[in-house]
Design a protein around this motif. Structure first.
Motif, short mmCIF file in Angstrom:
data_model
loop_
_atom_site.label_atom_id
_atom_site.label_comp_id
_atom_site.label_asym_id
_atom_site.label_seq_id
_atom_site.Cartn_x
_atom_site.Cartn_y
_atom_site.Cartn_z
N VAL A 138 0.84 -1.20 0.00
CA VAL A 138 0.00 0.00 0.00
C VAL A 138 0.87 1.24 0.00
CG1 VAL A 138 -1.95 -1.11 1.15
CG2 VAL A 138 -0.23 0.02 2.51
N ASN A 139 0.37 2.28 -0.65
CA ASN A 139 1.04 3.58 -0.65
C ASN A 139 0.42 4.44 0.44
OD1 ASN A 139 2.84 3.25 -2.88
ND2 ASN A 139 1.04 3.28 -4.20
N LEU A 140 1.23 5.23 1.10
CA LEU A 140 0.76 6.15 2.14
C LEU A 140 0.72 7.55 1.55
CD1 LEU A 140 2.92 4.87 5.13
CD2 LEU A 140 0.62 4.14 4.46
N ARG A 141 -0.36 8.28 1.84
CA ARG A 141 -0.50 9.66 1.37
C ARG A 141 -0.70 10.56 2.57
NH1 ARG A 141 -2.99 6.61 -2.57
NH2 ARG A 141 -2.21 6.95 -4.66
N SER A 142 0.06 11.63 2.62
CA SER A 142 0.00 12.58 3.72
C SER A 142 -1.43 13.11 3.90
CB SER A 142 0.96 13.74 3.46
OG SER A 142 0.96 14.62 4.55
N GLY A 143 -1.91 13.07 5.14
CA GLY A 143 -3.23 13.60 5.46
C GLY A 143 -4.39 12.68 5.11
N GLU A 144 -4.11 11.48 4.63
CA GLU A 144 -5.16 10.54 4.25
C GLU A 144 -5.05 9.26 5.05
OE1 GLU A 144 -5.52 9.74 0.09
OE2 GLU A 144 -5.22 11.84 -0.46
N GLU A 145 -6.18 8.67 5.36
CA GLU A 145 -6.21 7.38 6.03
C GLU A 145 -6.16 6.28 4.97
OE1 GLU A 145 -8.91 5.00 9.31
OE2 GLU A 145 -9.78 6.69 8.25
N THR A 146 -5.33 5.30 5.18
CA THR A 146 -5.24 4.15 4.28
C THR A 146 -5.83 2.95 5.01
OG1 THR A 146 -3.21 5.01 3.30
CG2 THR A 146 -3.67 2.69 2.96
N VAL A 147 -6.89 2.38 4.46
CA VAL A 147 -7.57 1.24 5.08
C VAL A 147 -7.35 0.02 4.19
CG1 VAL A 147 -9.77 0.29 5.85
CG2 VAL A 147 -9.30 2.74 6.13
N THR A 148 -6.84 -1.03 4.78
CA THR A 148 -6.59 -2.27 4.05
C THR A 148 -7.24 -3.41 4.80
OG1 THR A 148 -4.48 -1.37 3.29
CG2 THR A 148 -4.83 -3.71 2.98
#
Length: 84
Positions: free
Chosen positions: A66-76
């Motif tokens: 998964v890629n991480l983006r600043s200010g965003e939640e990453t749900v897997t």
């Protein structure tokens, strides 16, 4: 995210105590799911991409990147297959 699995009798259930390994560019961590199969962990966006590997007794492990983006939640979320 949430980890669920199908039991050998075909029932879908959350998996408590599953191990979720988060292997990032600069740091790694392992967390366990709670009684509802949920997990979460904050990482800085520059630690991505992150390899997420999920394992639990009696189930076939799964992995994804998964890629991480600043200010965003990453749900897997994962749905594991049993070893019957």
């Amino acid at each position: 995210g949430t980890i669920t699995g199908t039991t050998c009798d075909g029932t879908t259930t959350p998996i408590a105590g599953a191990v979720v390994n988060l292997d990032g560019r600069h740091s790694d961590v392992a967390v366990l799911t709670d009684q509802d199969g949920r997990y979460g962990y904050w990482m800085p966006s520059n630690n991505g991409p992150v390899q997420v590997v999920v394992s639990a007794d009696g189930y076939i492990p799964q992995a994804t990147r998964v890629n991480l983006r600043s200010g965003e939640e990453t749900v897997t979320d994962f749905h594991l297959t049993p070893v019957c």
